[in-house]
Design a protein around this motif. Structure first.
Motif, PDB file in Angstrom:
ATOM      1  N   UNK A 105     -13.147 -57.554  17.958  1.00 47.05           N
ATOM      2  CA  UNK A 105     -13.393 -58.607  17.609  1.00 47.05           C
ATOM      3  C   UNK A 105     -13.769 -59.550  18.874  1.00 47.05           C
ATOM      4  N   UNK A 106     -14.726 -59.951  19.101  1.00 49.92           N
ATOM      5  CA  UNK A 106     -15.008 -60.538  20.562  1.00 49.92           C
ATOM      6  C   UNK A 106     -15.160 -62.143  20.325  1.00 49.92           C
ATOM      7  N   UNK A 107     -15.384 -62.664  19.157  1.00 51.65           N
ATOM      8  CA  UNK A 107     -15.386 -64.204  19.089  1.00 51.65           C
ATOM      9  C   UNK A 107     -14.440 -64.711  18.026  1.00 51.65           C
ATOM     10  N   UNK A 108     -14.219 -65.750  18.258  1.00 52.40           N
ATOM     11  CA  UNK A 108     -13.328 -66.306  17.123  1.00 52.40           C
ATOM     12  C   UNK A 108     -13.736 -66.244  15.706  1.00 52.40           C
ATOM     13  N   UNK A 109     -14.892 -66.200  15.546  1.00 45.04           N
ATOM     14  CA  UNK A 109     -15.493 -66.010  14.239  1.00 45.04           C
ATOM     15  C   UNK A 109     -15.004 -64.711  13.766  1.00 45.04           C
ATOM     16  N   UNK A 110     -15.286 -63.754  14.432  1.00 46.82           N
ATOM     17  CA  UNK A 110     -14.893 -62.379  14.137  1.00 46.82           C
ATOM     18  C   UNK A 110     -13.491 -62.143  13.906  1.00 46.82           C
ATOM     19  N   UNK A 111     -12.745 -62.943  14.938  1.00 47.84           N
ATOM     20  CA  UNK A 111     -11.327 -62.741  14.601  1.00 47.84           C
ATOM     21  C   UNK A 111     -10.895 -63.372  13.293  1.00 47.84           C
ATOM     22  N   UNK A 112     -11.395 -64.376  12.866  1.00 50.59           N
ATOM     23  CA  UNK A 112     -11.278 -64.945  11.716  1.00 50.59           C
ATOM     24  C   UNK A 112     -11.674 -64.208  10.399  1.00 50.59           C
ATOM     25  N   UNK A 113     -12.825 -63.408  10.721  1.00 45.34           N
ATOM     26  CA  UNK A 113     -13.248 -62.282   9.627  1.00 45.34           C
ATOM     27  C   UNK A 113     -12.060 -61.192   9.386  1.00 45.34           C
ATOM     28  N   UNK A 114     -11.442 -60.960  10.524  1.00 49.15           N
ATOM     29  CA  UNK A 114     -10.558 -59.758  10.589  1.00 49.15           C
ATOM     30  C   UNK A 114      -9.301 -60.280   9.781  1.00 49.15           C
ATOM     31  N   UNK A 115      -9.057 -61.740   9.944  1.00 50.70           N
ATOM     32  CA  UNK A 115      -7.894 -62.219   9.259  1.00 50.70           C
ATOM     33  C   UNK A 115      -8.224 -62.272   7.773  1.00 50.70           C
ATOM     34  N   UNK A 116      -9.293 -62.823   7.363  1.00 51.51           N
ATOM     35  CA  UNK A 116      -9.942 -62.745   6.010  1.00 51.51           C
ATOM     36  C   UNK A 116      -9.618 -61.528   5.476  1.00 51.51           C
ATOM     37  N   UNK A 117     -10.063 -60.215   6.053  1.00 49.34           N
ATOM     38  CA  UNK A 117      -9.979 -58.951   5.540  1.00 49.34           C
ATOM     39  C   UNK A 117      -8.747 -58.777   5.226  1.00 49.34           C
ATOM     40  N   UNK A 118      -7.859 -58.914   6.077  1.00 48.30           N
ATOM     41  CA  UNK A 118      -6.544 -58.657   6.131  1.00 48.30           C
ATOM     42  C   UNK A 118      -5.817 -59.203   4.806  1.00 48.30           C
ATOM     43  N   UNK A 119      -6.145 -60.508   4.691  1.00 43.56           N
ATOM     44  CA  UNK A 119      -5.564 -61.416   3.696  1.00 43.56           C
ATOM     45  C   UNK A 119      -5.825 -60.905   2.253  1.00 43.56           C
ATOM     46  N   UNK A 120      -7.350 -60.298   2.249  1.00 46.85           N
ATOM     47  CA  UNK A 120      -8.023 -59.936   0.933  1.00 46.85           C
ATOM     48  C   UNK A 120      -7.062 -58.535   0.695  1.00 46.85           C
TER      49      UNK A 120
END
Length: 139
Positions: A105-120
């Motif tokens: 994840x190179x951007x803040x948006x990509x990091x947020x997507x990683x967290x969303x996937x982890x949370x799911x």
């Protein structure tokens, strides 16, 4: 030239036994929030120190409040670190996938997507009540 310092051997004074128990238990509680597995080990040491301090203090005619307080805090640290370690082991695959995602994840948006996937992934594995208790804390 200096003379070597020799540490006292034999039984330690009863006064230090209660303080040792309380300090070890506070350290175990602090370690629980940083490194749960280390907190687990430290809590076991603190619990043993507290249990050993009670009869020592009683035989010396001292109050056992510090030792009992150390036992209570150590038991709390042991419970919390055991739960945290168990939760980490239970979610090990999901957390590993989260870490791999964060590496790319190179951007803040990509990091947020990683967290969303982890949370799911965690929501699929854990009961809903546990997730509400844990809140929206990022790993």
């Amino acid at each position: 030239m200096s003379t070597p310092v020799h540490a006292p051997t034999g039984p330690q004074p009863a006064d230090s036994a209660g303080r040792r128990a309380i300090w070890l238990s506070v350290a175990a509680l602090a370690m629980t929030f940083m490194l749960p597995l280390a907190g687990l080990v430290m809590a076991l040491f603190a619990l043993v120190a507290g249990v050993r301090a009670v009869p020592l203090l009683r035989s010396a005619g001292r109050t056992t409040g510090m030792a009992v307080g150390g036992i209570v805090i150590a038991a709390l640290a042991l419970t919390l670190s055991g739960l945290a370690t168990g939760l980490q082991l239970y979610l090990m695959d999901e957390y590993s996938a989260y870490q791999e995602c964060m590496k790319g994840a190179g951007t803040v948006t990509a990091q947020g997507e990683c967290f969303t996937q982890f949370r799911a992934a965690a929501e699929r594995k854990l009961p809903h009540d546990v997730l509400q208790l844990l809140g929206a804390v990022q790993p």
